[in-house]
Design a protein around this motif. Structure first.
Motif, PDB file in Angstrom:
ATOM      1  N   LYS A  15       0.751  -1.095  -0.118  1.00 28.95           N
ATOM      2  CA  LYS A  15      -0.003   0.048  -0.046  1.00 28.95           C
ATOM      3  C   LYS A  15       0.969   1.113  -0.116  1.00 28.95           C
ATOM      4  CE  LYS A  15      -3.714  -2.295   2.409  1.00 28.95           C
ATOM      5  NZ  LYS A  15      -4.744  -2.166   3.717  1.00 28.95           N
ATOM      6  N   PRO A  16       0.466   2.487  -0.755  1.00 34.07           N
ATOM      7  CA  PRO A  16       1.397   3.633  -0.934  1.00 34.07           C
ATOM      8  C   PRO A  16       1.453   4.160   0.421  1.00 34.07           C
ATOM      9  CG  PRO A  16      -0.758   3.795  -1.800  1.00 34.07           C
ATOM     10  CD  PRO A  16      -0.566   2.314  -1.517  1.00 34.07           C
ATOM     11  N   GLN A  75       2.859   1.043 -11.093  1.00 34.56           N
ATOM     12  CA  GLN A  75       2.899   1.029 -12.632  1.00 34.56           C
ATOM     13  C   GLN A  75       1.493   1.485 -13.002  1.00 34.56           C
ATOM     14  OE1 GLN A  75       2.652  -3.718 -11.863  1.00 34.56           O
ATOM     15  NE2 GLN A  75       2.897  -3.279 -13.943  1.00 34.56           N
ATOM     16  N   TRP A  76       1.743   1.803 -14.195  1.00 42.68           N
ATOM     17  CA  TRP A  76       0.029   2.644 -14.860  1.00 42.68           C
ATOM     18  C   TRP A  76      -0.675   1.400 -15.285  1.00 42.68           C
ATOM     19  CZ3 TRP A  76      -1.513   7.474 -14.107  1.00 42.68           C
ATOM     20  CH2 TRP A  76      -0.643   8.222 -13.878  1.00 42.68           C
ATOM     21  N   VAL A  77      -1.869   1.548 -15.270  1.00 40.52           N
ATOM     22  CA  VAL A  77      -3.010   0.839 -15.525  1.00 40.52           C
ATOM     23  C   VAL A  77      -4.186   1.682 -16.162  1.00 40.52           C
ATOM     24  CG1 VAL A  77      -2.538  -1.157 -14.246  1.00 40.52           C
ATOM     25  CG2 VAL A  77      -4.190   0.250 -13.592  1.00 40.52           C
ATOM     26  N   TYR A  85      -6.724   6.754 -16.364  1.00 40.27           N
ATOM     27  CA  TYR A  85      -5.335   6.028 -15.926  1.00 40.27           C
ATOM     28  C   TYR A  85      -4.896   6.059 -14.528  1.00 40.27           C
ATOM     29  CZ  TYR A  85      -4.718   7.030 -20.958  1.00 40.27           C
ATOM     30  OH  TYR A  85      -5.047   6.902 -22.187  1.00 40.27           O
ATOM     31  N   ARG A  86      -4.600   4.851 -13.911  1.00 36.15           N
ATOM     32  CA  ARG A  86      -4.224   4.846 -12.449  1.00 36.15           C
ATOM     33  C   ARG A  86      -2.952   4.163 -12.282  1.00 36.15           C
ATOM     34  NH1 ARG A  86      -9.241   4.449  -9.506  1.00 36.15           N
ATOM     35  NH2 ARG A  86      -7.824   4.571  -7.904  1.00 36.15           N
ATOM     36  N   LEU A  87      -2.584   4.603 -11.044  1.00 32.58           N
ATOM     37  CA  LEU A  87      -1.195   4.062 -10.748  1.00 32.58           C
ATOM     38  C   LEU A  87      -1.487   3.033  -9.485  1.00 32.58           C
ATOM     39  CD1 LEU A  87       1.172   7.130 -10.806  1.00 32.58           C
ATOM     40  CD2 LEU A  87       1.602   5.080 -11.663  1.00 32.58           C
ATOM     41  N   VAL A  88      -0.968   1.696  -9.542  1.00 32.69           N
ATOM     42  CA  VAL A  88      -1.024   0.690  -8.766  1.00 32.69           C
ATOM     43  C   VAL A  88       0.063   0.232  -7.977  1.00 32.69           C
ATOM     44  CG1 VAL A  88      -3.324   0.002  -9.792  1.00 32.69           C
ATOM     45  CG2 VAL A  88      -1.198  -1.319 -10.492  1.00 32.69           C
ATOM     46  N   PRO A  89       0.188  -0.328  -7.257  1.00 34.16           N
ATOM     47  CA  PRO A  89       1.460  -0.647  -6.281  1.00 34.16           C
ATOM     48  C   PRO A  89       1.920  -1.989  -7.358  1.00 34.16           C
ATOM     49  CG  PRO A  89       0.155  -0.409  -4.542  1.00 34.16           C
ATOM     50  CD  PRO A  89      -0.728  -0.158  -6.083  1.00 34.16           C
ATOM     51  N   VAL A  90       3.199  -2.180  -7.552  1.00 38.80           N
ATOM     52  CA  VAL A  90       3.944  -3.669  -7.909  1.00 38.80           C
ATOM     53  C   VAL A  90       3.748  -4.665  -6.908  1.00 38.80           C
ATOM     54  CG1 VAL A  90       5.677  -4.784  -8.966  1.00 38.80           C
ATOM     55  CG2 VAL A  90       5.168  -2.160  -9.752  1.00 38.80           C
TER      56      VAL A  90
END
Length: 772
Positions: A203-204, A254-256, A284-289
């Motif tokens: 989690k960020p 990473q972008w999804v 466009y969303r940023l999700v944790p690797v």
């Protein structure tokens, strides 16, 4: 502690385990604590399993880098199957299914479920490996096939007994020092308890969340021009492992594309390619690797407020407009220059130059994990340079840009097997028409000078090393002056990225993969031709003929456009030794920009070591320098060395230094898909030695006390092509797969990266570790 119990039977076991845990006892004597997947299991898998079971080429698609991968299980369908006539469904972890049930519908079988009275498949595979230990530091028996030539059996649970009978010494971990007794017992207790898994998603942090909000707000701005810029940025960053300024160590994003906006849970649109139709409105969303970071897929991109400001300046501050947004589909994939022509070409190219190492890594190092289909078209070592935007006609000349754009389309969008040769010829001819246009247009411009080369930051100089079916990219000019150098302009850099990263489908069929491979041959040729223009006109033909010897001349006649051998160059290169003189002058002129000074491979005096190192290390490097930049005709042992050997030099103070000893195979040419071995020139092979880990796939490792380095070098020089002499070297200093401390030494390579380049650290791959 809350566990996810996998079946009704195991739920009972889980409940009992919880009651017997310290938290469930009311003052009575404590039993052994409940096994935690995050605390106890994943570290074992990371230490002993992930090095083989990660990415697309994990045996049986069993990815053990996360709980989700463990629960997904295995599959009999290989991702890499270049001869298949039809594309297969994508099976990307975290994308193409989100539950065990979803993966079972896609043909994956459990390795964790008990089968009646039989233990889980993983338990039986581990037991088979544990009861047949290897002889310490001995060669693996020849009947155990290793490496990429191995055909994985992938037995389902009901097929295990037959597998064990036929392969009694091929339990897990395969042909490598196995689990300790304690690790084995921990895994078996966990599997017997139903393999419970608790949630442990990354989690960020608060600082990361703030930056994520800023980046998502930018890419989701309303407006047609803003949407087009965001689409271009997404397609260029979808492979990136993004790390934020002041972010948590080990956190990457990473972008999804998501059906849901910022502030809501992400609902990923799992399209086959990043430029396929999304099928619905999206954000466009940023999700944790998630899961263990593995080096081979870890292509990093630093994100910061300064980076964000730079993107705003390049893409959002101009006065360009777009009347209507382009659609999606094969035509748009084939020619991104048409799709994004409304965005200023200078902005697009400058963004790629600012981050050139990232972009070259995406298509040279790649994230597809097994790349011979692409890497056999490149030399074993070369340098990459970039044309300055002010000297790039595609940037500066609108008329030329308009003529060139229709010719820049790329194949691979139509995967009809019967049409592959016709498609190839059509795109080859289109590309050659572009090369003719480029040649004639540049002939009318002033001769190139040193200012033709971009020098904006330390991404401007890159070194590429190929290791048979993989390759690495490093900032700076490493090694002796190479035979070839690539010069990218914007049309070439963008086409290479789209052809090999955005448009490439690892799950595609033979037609798609063949078209991709054949076009990459044209890309390499284009980069070489761009470079030739910097050299004296009278020598270009001879140099090109040297690059394309024997059968390569046939390829030149069949598929390549003629080069310019008349217009001048103003770089002042010695025509008698043109490529070497260019390399030496480049090193001299870019000394302040080159982040890879290399006195070991480019020794010009009595001292061939780094002057800032301890004396013991300087002496070791001085000895090791005797091995480099020498053809195999004079150092015959090169023929017995793998592609990427790691040297671990131990110093008297307990410290160590790690070096990559890379074998550079010489070829008469690299212009054909098949028959590479027939084009080897083994007498011209050389070695490059450089501090650091320059491969995601170590092929072997030697551990040498610094005071024994002279003896090690002498032994290699004296071994010549004597296999017994080389085996004696391996016996004395080598770390074989069966070495009792194999994993300590192997993972120390990752620790070295973490100490020297912490953002780049990840678990290395041992699928190519050789049985010397």
């Amino acid at each position: 502690m809350m566990h996810r119990c996998r079946t009704l039977a195991s739920a009972v076991v889980c409940a009992l385990a919880l009651l017997l845990s310290p938290a469930g006892l009311a003052g009575g004597p404590q039993s052994s604590p409940v096994i935690s997947y995050t605390r106890d299991i994943q570290p074992i898998l990371t230490e002993k399993c992930v090095a083989c079971h990660a990415c697309n080429d994990a045996a049986c698609q069993l990815n053990l880098g996360s709980a989700e991968g463990v629960q997904r299980g295995g599959s009999k369908v290989p991702v890499y199957q270049g001869e298949r006539s039809s594309a297969v469904p994508t099976t990307r972890l975290f994308y193409d299914a989100t539950s065990e049930e979803g993966w079972r519908k896609k043909g994956f079988y459990s390795v964790l479920d008990q089968q009646g009275s039989q233990a889980a498949l993983m338990a039986r595979m581990l037991e088979l490996g544990h009861k047949t230990p290897l002889t310490p530091n001995a060669k693996i028996p020849d009947d155990i096939v290793l490496g990429l030539n191995r055909t994985n059996m992938c037995p389902a649970p009901i097929e295990f007994d037959a597998y064990a009978g036929a392969h009694p010494r091929e339990g897990m971990p395969l042909a490598v020092t196995g689990l300790t007794d304690q690790e084995h017992q921990t895994l078996q207790r966990w599997l017997a308890a139903g393999a419970p898994v608790e949630s442990s998603a990354v989690k960020p942090s608060a600082a990361e969340a703030r930056q994520i909000a800023d980046w998502e707000a930018l890419l989701n701005r309303p407006g047609a021009s803003e949407a087009l810029a965001a689409r271009w940025l997404y397609e260029h960053l979808f492979l990136a492992h993004i790390h934020f300024q002041n972010g948590e160590r080990g956190h990457f994003f990473q972008w999804v594309r998501s059906r849901t906006p910022s502030g809501q849970p992400v609902d990923i649109i799992a399209s086959r390619r990043p430029n396929d139709p999304p099928g619905s409105d999206f954000y466009y969303r940023l999700v944790p690797v998630q899961g263990v970071i593995v080096h081979k897929t870890h292509i990093t991109y630093p994100a910061s407020p300064d980076k964000l400001a730079r993107i705003k300046q390049l893409f959002y501050a101009g006065d360009w407009q777009v009347a209507s947004l382009p659609g999606y589909g094969p035509q748009r994939r084939a020619n991104p220059f048409e799709t994004f022509e409304a965005i200023p070409a200078r902005s697009r190219y400058q963004f790629m130059l600012d981050n050139a190492e990232y972009f070259v890594r995406t298509f040279i190092r790649g994230s597809v994990c097994r790349g011979q289909i692409a890497t056999d078209v490149i030399r074993d070592n070369f340098w990459a340079l970039f044309q300055d935007p002010e000297h790039d006609l595609y940037i500066t000349d609108a008329r030329y840009r308009g003529e060139a754009t229709p010719l820049l389309a790329m194949p691979g969008q139509n995967d009809d097997v019967g049409s592959v040769l016709g498609l190839w010829r059509a795109y080859r001819d289109k590309r050659n028409d572009y090369e003719m246009l480029r040649r004639d247009a540049y002939a009318d411009t002033p001769p190139p000078t040193w200012e033709t080369l971009w020098s904006g930051n330390d991404n401007a100089l890159l070194s590429i090393f190929r290791h048979f079916d993989s390759a690495s990219v490093t900032k700076g000019l490493i090694g002796d002056v190479p035979l070839t150098t690539w010069l990218f302009d914007y049309p070439l850099l963008e086409r290479t990225y789209y052809q090999l990263a955005v448009n490439f489908d690892v799950f595609g069929n033979v037609s798609h993969q063949l078209q991709t491979r054949l076009y990459f041959d044209l890309i390499r040729n284009g980069a070489e031709v761009n470079f030739l223009r910097l050299l004296p006109a009278s020598k270009r033909g001879d140099i090109l003929s040297d690059w394309y010897q024997n059968s390569g001349k046939l390829k030149m006649w069949l598929d390549y456009e003629d080069i310019d051998t008349s217009t001048a160059s103003a770089l002042g290169i010695d025509p008698h030794h043109a490529t070497r003189d260019f390399g030496l002058k480049l090193l001299q002129r870019t000394a302040g920009l080159n982040v890879a000074p290399d006195p070991i491979n480019r020794c010009t005096g009595a001292y061939c070591s780094r002057p800032d190192q301890p004396e013991a290390l300087r002496n070791a490097e001085q000895s090791l320098s005797r091995l480099v930049s020498r053809p195999a005709a004079g150092l015959e042992v090169i023929g017995q060395l793998p592609e990427a050997t790691m040297l671990r030099i131990e110093l008297p103070n307990g410290q160590r230094e790690v070096y990559s000893l890379l074998r550079n195979r010489a070829h008469s040419n690299v212009a054909f898909l098949l028959g590479e071995a027939y084009r080897y020139q083994p007498g011209l092979d050389t070695l490059t030695l450089y501090p650091g880990v320059l491969s995601s796939y170590p092929n072997f490792m030697f551990n040498i006390p610094s005071d024994q380095v002279p003896a090690f070098v002498d032994a290699l020089q004296n071994a010549r092509d004597d296999k017994q002499a080389f085996e004696a070297i391996v016996e004395r200093w080598g770390i074989r797969r069966s070495h009792p401390q194999f994993w300590d030494y192997f993972h120390d390579l990752s620790r070295y990266i973490e100490q020297t380049q912490p953002v780049e650290a990840g678990v290395l791959d041992m699928n190519r570790y050789e049985n010397l």
